[in-house]
Write an enzyme that holds these catalytic residues in place. Structure first.
Site, PDB file in Angstrom:
ATOM      1  N   HIS A  29      -9.939 -16.630 -11.764  1.00 15.27           N
ATOM      2  CA  HIS A  29     -10.001 -15.696 -10.640  1.00 15.27           C
ATOM      3  C   HIS A  29      -9.696 -14.260 -11.075  1.00 15.27           C
ATOM      4  O   HIS A  29     -10.104 -13.301 -10.412  1.00 15.27           O
ATOM      5  CB  HIS A  29      -9.000 -16.108  -9.555  1.00 15.27           C
ATOM      6  CG  HIS A  29      -9.210 -17.483  -9.024  1.00 15.27           C
ATOM      7  ND1 HIS A  29      -8.688 -18.589  -9.647  1.00 15.27           N
ATOM      8  CD2 HIS A  29      -9.889 -17.930  -7.932  1.00 15.27           C
ATOM      9  CE1 HIS A  29      -9.027 -19.676  -8.959  1.00 15.27           C
ATOM     10  NE2 HIS A  29      -9.763 -19.305  -7.920  1.00 15.27           N
ATOM     11  N   GLU A  50       3.675 -18.902 -15.325  1.00 19.27           N
ATOM     12  CA  GLU A  50       3.595 -17.739 -14.436  1.00 19.27           C
ATOM     13  C   GLU A  50       4.952 -17.197 -14.025  1.00 19.27           C
ATOM     14  O   GLU A  50       5.116 -15.985 -13.853  1.00 19.27           O
ATOM     15  CB  GLU A  50       2.787 -18.082 -13.173  1.00 19.27           C
ATOM     16  CG  GLU A  50       1.290 -18.173 -13.381  1.00 19.27           C
ATOM     17  CD  GLU A  50       0.825 -19.562 -13.794  1.00 19.27           C
ATOM     18  OE1 GLU A  50      -0.393 -19.765 -13.949  1.00 19.27           O
ATOM     19  OE2 GLU A  50       1.702 -20.447 -13.956  1.00 19.27           O
ATOM     20  N   GLN A 113      -8.112 -24.738  -5.902  1.00 22.99           N
ATOM     21  CA  GLN A 113      -7.011 -23.783  -5.854  1.00 22.99           C
ATOM     22  C   GLN A 113      -7.105 -22.869  -4.642  1.00 22.99           C
ATOM     23  O   GLN A 113      -6.881 -21.658  -4.719  1.00 22.99           O
ATOM     24  CB  GLN A 113      -6.961 -22.965  -7.153  1.00 22.99           C
ATOM     25  CG  GLN A 113      -6.673 -23.851  -8.371  1.00 22.99           C
ATOM     26  CD  GLN A 113      -6.627 -23.091  -9.682  1.00 22.99           C
ATOM     27  OE1 GLN A 113      -7.229 -22.028  -9.807  1.00 22.99           O
ATOM     28  NE2 GLN A 113      -5.932 -23.642 -10.674  1.00 22.99           N
ATOM     29  N   GLY A 418      20.796 -15.731  -7.550  1.00 22.99           N
ATOM     30  CA  GLY A 418      21.439 -16.617  -8.520  1.00 22.99           C
ATOM     31  C   GLY A 418      20.406 -17.425  -9.278  1.00 22.99           C
ATOM     32  O   GLY A 418      20.540 -18.639  -9.451  1.00 22.99           O
TER      33      GLY A 418
END
Length: 557
Positions: A29, A50, A113, A418
């Site tokens: 994409h 990612e 996707q 955190g």
């Protein structure tokens, strides 16, 4: 008539805004953006997951106090990066996330996707999220996203870019890249508010300045130093604001948590100037223990939503911290300021006593290595001016006891989310932003496992990061919490094996070192930086000790 793709328009707009690096993992994409980056020699640091691209963009933004850019492909690429988006949102880190998505013509076709509204998913955790529908609109919308990300309060934005919009072509003469992308203006305080603040501070017997993330993002190093030297008022900071006032400065008290040590000296602040502070986690709730509720509060904050959220402010000032200090520095010389030497001696005494409590661990003669010994050896053997990234629920607390910081962004670590496991990604971005600086990552063994594959990214992109693993074979903070709350015999799901992390790094093309005795750690640190290669130093440490700051936080549960 020259035709250009949507990907080309993205890259031209990013470059007009001064973007010099992008972090990404390729997906079909995004191909037109990748090709345009290649044409324009705009570097892409391609990672192995990612989430590391997102964290690298965060580290880049924080180390350079600039915009970070991360890209992820559609579907799982997008969902993988969501943790980074949430982290950037809570810590106000200016990152532009570009997410590829299925073409608009494929809507409701159950294609690959697709089927999720990516912009809608992240709307609650971004300053702005938008799906681009038209190729010609790309320059305008990318510019708008960058302006929003970099204007106070800063934060993440996301542009969802369908593949047919990115691959679409338009006449380049029919679109233009906006001239005004970055804004260089911030709200200032009223003269009356500045005068009232100086009046309160000049009359105080025990004033303190609390510098928060907003102070760091305002870039107030010089302004804060001038104000402190004119008034003598001591400074405490949260993690993000470390180094605004060098830790060697006699008026620096330490991290916010260390204000708690003043209670033992029978002297608490009576007036607090909070610059860009978000009361909450790092102030122990509303700040009652650190900044006593009976103390008068001057709260300078660019986001009015933070003023009064947990703590009443006797003087609320909605303004950029730098603009406030500029005005305060202009007016301060006309006032008479108290002699605060006795107050500073109290602060120095509290700091010394805190270090005294760590002496037993520092002086341990034999293995296992005490964590405080390990971090002290690291600090003593790092190159001058090195930047540090801290990751792991306990490791960064140990480092905070001994680290010296002489410049902003010299210690980049956890914030409000955190987010354990972000360290390898952050360090990639920090090193990319500051190639002139040595970078050390301090990481717990549990945290390292999230993205250990990024040693491959370090090797491929020749990023000479030195990663020191504090290996106690445990999710230590969780195990210590279980022991404290549920009992010593109720430990469950928090123990790890004796993994050879250094060998994993070697397998990815990095150097690897195994350290079991404290005498070997300092030489290993020096050798790692001298090598100029990415290195993993696997240090076996004692599990039993709990960092003082973490013990304080755990005691509240």
């Amino acid at each position: 008539m020259a035709m250009v793709t949507g990907g080309e328009l993205v890259v031209r707009t990013l470059m007009k805004a001064g973007v010099k690096d992008i972090f990404a993992l390729h997906g079909a994409h995004l191909e037109s953006i990748f090709q345009s980056c290649l044409d324009h020699r705009l570097p892409i640091t391609d990672v192995r997951h990612e989430v590391a691209a997102g964290h690298a963009a965060e580290g880049y933004a924080r180390a350079g106090r600039t915009l970070g850019v991360a890209m992820a492909t559609a579907g799982p690429g997008f969902t993988n990066i969501i943790t980074s988006i949430a982290n950037a949102f809570l810590d106000r880190t200016p990152v532009l996330y570009i997410a590829g998505s299925a073409g608009t013509r494929d809507a409701e076709t159950n294609t690959l996707q697709a089927g999720i509204d990516q912009a809608a998913i992240v709307t609650p955790i971004t300053k702005w999220a938008h799906r681009v529908a038209n190729t010609a609109d790309i320059p305008r919308l990318v510019a708008q996203a960058i302006r929003l990300a970099t204007s106070g309060p800063t934060g993440p934005v996301l542009l969802d870019m369908p593949s047919d919009v990115l691959n679409g072509k338009v006449d380049e003469d029919s679109v233009r890249i906006p001239d005004t992308i970055l804004l260089h203006a911030a709200p200032g305080p009223s003269a009356a508010a500045v005068d009232q603040a100086l009046e309160m501070l000049s009359k105080a017997e025990r004033p303190v300045i609390m510098a928060g993330v907003g102070a760091f993002q305002a870039g107030i190093t010089d302004e804060l130093t001038r104000f402190v030297e004119a008034t003598g008022i001591p400074v405490y900071s949260d993690f993000a604001a470390h180094g605004l006032l060098p830790s060697s400065h006699p008026a620096y008290g330490g991290t916010f948590h260390k204000m708690d040590d003043l209670a033992a000296e029978g002297a608490r602040p009576d007036v607090v100037l909070a610059l860009g502070v978000r009361f909450g986690l790092f102030t122990l709730g509303g700040g009652g223990r650190l900044a006593p509720t009976e103390a008068q509060l001057i709260h300078v904050e660019i986001d009015p939503r933070e003023i009064g959220r947990l703590r009443d402010a006797q003087l609320p000032i909605v303004a950029d911290p730098r603009a406030f200090l500029d005005a305060a520095n202009a007016a301060a010389p006309a006032r008479k300021w108290r002699d605060l030497s006795a107050w500073l001696r109290t602060i120095h005494t509290a700091r010394r006593k805190r270090l005294d409590t760590l002496k037993e661990g520092l002086d341990r003669p034999a293995p296992p290595i005490h964590p405080i010994q390990a971090v002290k050896a690291i600090v003593d053997n790092m190159p001058k001016g090195a930047l540090m990234v801290g990751d792991g629920a306990e490791a960064y607390h140990w480092m905070n006891e001994v680290i010296a910081q002489d410049e902003p962004a010299s210690y980049i670590t956890h914030g409000f989310l955190g987010c354990v496991g972000m360290g390898l990604g952050l360090s990639l971005g920090v090193q990319a932003a500051r190639r002139d600086k040595p970078v050390l990552l301090l990481v717990g063994d549990g945290a390292l496992g999230f993205t250990i594959v990024e040693f491959d990214t370090m090797a491929r992109h020749k990023l000479p990061i030195v990663a020191v693993v504090m290996n106690n074979r445990s999710w230590a903070a969780s195990q210590h919490f279980q022991e404290m709350v549920s009992g010593q015999n109720r430990v469950s799901g928090t123990q790890l094996g004796d993994a050879r992390y250094h060998d994993v790094a070697i397998a990815f093309g990095c150097r690897g070192v195994h350290v079991t005795e404290i005498a070997a750690l300092g030489p290993a640190i020096k050798a790692a930086f001298k090598s100029g290669q990415p290195t993993c130093i696997n240090v076996e440490i004692d599990l039993k000790p709990v960092p003082p700051e973490l013990g304080m936080l755990m005691s509240r549960h």
